[in-house]
Design a protein around this motif. Sequence first.
Motif, PDB file in Angstrom:
ATOM      1  N   GLY A  27       1.049  -1.700   0.088  1.00 42.41           N
ATOM      2  CA  GLY A  27       0.480   0.277  -0.178  1.00 42.41           C
ATOM      3  C   GLY A  27       1.210   1.351   0.326  1.00 42.41           C
ATOM      4  O   GLY A  27       0.453   1.990  -0.713  1.00 42.41           O
ATOM      5  N   GLY A  28       2.134   0.937   0.978  1.00 48.26           N
ATOM      6  CA  GLY A  28       2.909   2.983   0.888  1.00 48.26           C
ATOM      7  C   GLY A  28       3.114   2.610  -0.775  1.00 48.26           C
ATOM      8  O   GLY A  28       3.212   4.116  -0.797  1.00 48.26           O
ATOM      9  N   ALA A  29       3.435   2.121  -0.969  1.00 41.97           N
ATOM     10  CA  ALA A  29       4.077   2.495  -2.306  1.00 41.97           C
ATOM     11  C   ALA A  29       3.877   3.082  -3.355  1.00 41.97           C
ATOM     12  O   ALA A  29       3.193   3.684  -3.984  1.00 41.97           O
ATOM     13  CB  ALA A  29       4.950   1.006  -3.274  1.00 41.97           C
ATOM     14  N   LEU A  31       0.037   4.157  -2.999  1.00 46.96           N
ATOM     15  CA  LEU A  31       0.079   5.271  -2.793  1.00 46.96           C
ATOM     16  C   LEU A  31       0.787   6.921  -2.845  1.00 46.96           C
ATOM     17  O   LEU A  31       0.140   7.478  -3.596  1.00 46.96           O
ATOM     18  CB  LEU A  31      -0.212   5.352  -1.081  1.00 46.96           C
ATOM     19  CG  LEU A  31      -1.783   4.792  -0.287  1.00 46.96           C
ATOM     20  CD1 LEU A  31      -2.044   4.952   1.171  1.00 46.96           C
ATOM     21  CD2 LEU A  31      -3.318   5.208  -0.759  1.00 46.96           C
TER      22      LEU A  31
END
Lengths: 103, 236
Positions: A27-29, A31
């Motif tokens: 999710g971090g990448a 987003l």
Amino acid sequence: MTVETTAFGITLIVVVMALVTLATRLGGALLMSFVPISPRVEGFINAMASSVLIAILTPLAVEGDLGARLALASTALLMLLFRKPLPAISAGIAVAALTRYLV
Amino acid sequence: MSGSLYPYHLEPAKVRAEFFRLLPISLFVMAFGAAYGLAAVQTGLAPLEATLMSTLVFAGASQFAALGMWGQEVALLPLIAVVFAINSRHLLMGASLYPMLRELSPARRYSILLVLSDANWAVAAQDYQSGRHNLEVILGGGIALWLSWVGGTLLGVYFGGLLQDPQSLGLDMVLGCFLLAMALGGKKSPRVLVAWCVAGATALLAYRWLPAHTHVVVGALAGGAVGFFWLEKAPS
């Protein structure tokens, strides 16, 4: 909603946990791919990166037992003196074990 | 075209080197995995189920937390909330690597993130602060950590009696000492030190006053805010 811990239920629980964890890994990448990287965003990312470590460590140091505190102190001291991670980490673990054995 | 769009190429030799670089810490992870395997069978999971969880979830703290919520039945939504809260630090870790990850094709980018974990991320983040682009450690180091975690779980499931009390051996401090060594090995500037103070203070407040497991994200975002408002002069 509850799941019975039968063979099927446990498999379901494991799969759900795996999917939630996978979402956090990817999710971090994902987003960030929608965020244009400006100098401010870069400053945020860089400060946040090492702040993750500090945010994990501070409660560990403040709320931990004597063994935990002395372990972190030993690692910090050796790391600042010699800048060699492995001896610093090994000493920290040994100090935690020793403190808990003695106290 | 695609060469210029995604200039980062993972070097197989470097992936192997990073695998071996993280093997020593992986041995500690293996011991911690054994402690998990033992706790899992004591909680009532079958050996296969405990190993399946380590294989697919590969996130120790959340797996221990799940055992704490175990019973005849498990409430699914609270479990999802706890697992998400504990592992939400991965969101920040993945985001912090994005300046490098965007130079990798999406297929590779999301593939190597499958084995994103605290230790291999800490090395990559520290290298990045020193100007070295090292995504190979995410893949090579991640595989070493994953194999040790699963292997350790198997050991604990079958021979766990040797590790009745991992705390007495200091094994609960492995990750803490490792992360501390990584933090202190990185670049330090007044800006970083202020960010650390803010992160530490807010994390501690969140630890005491906010819902459980939120302190890492709260502290890290507060520390990040320092970097957002206090820009480094003369960016290269």
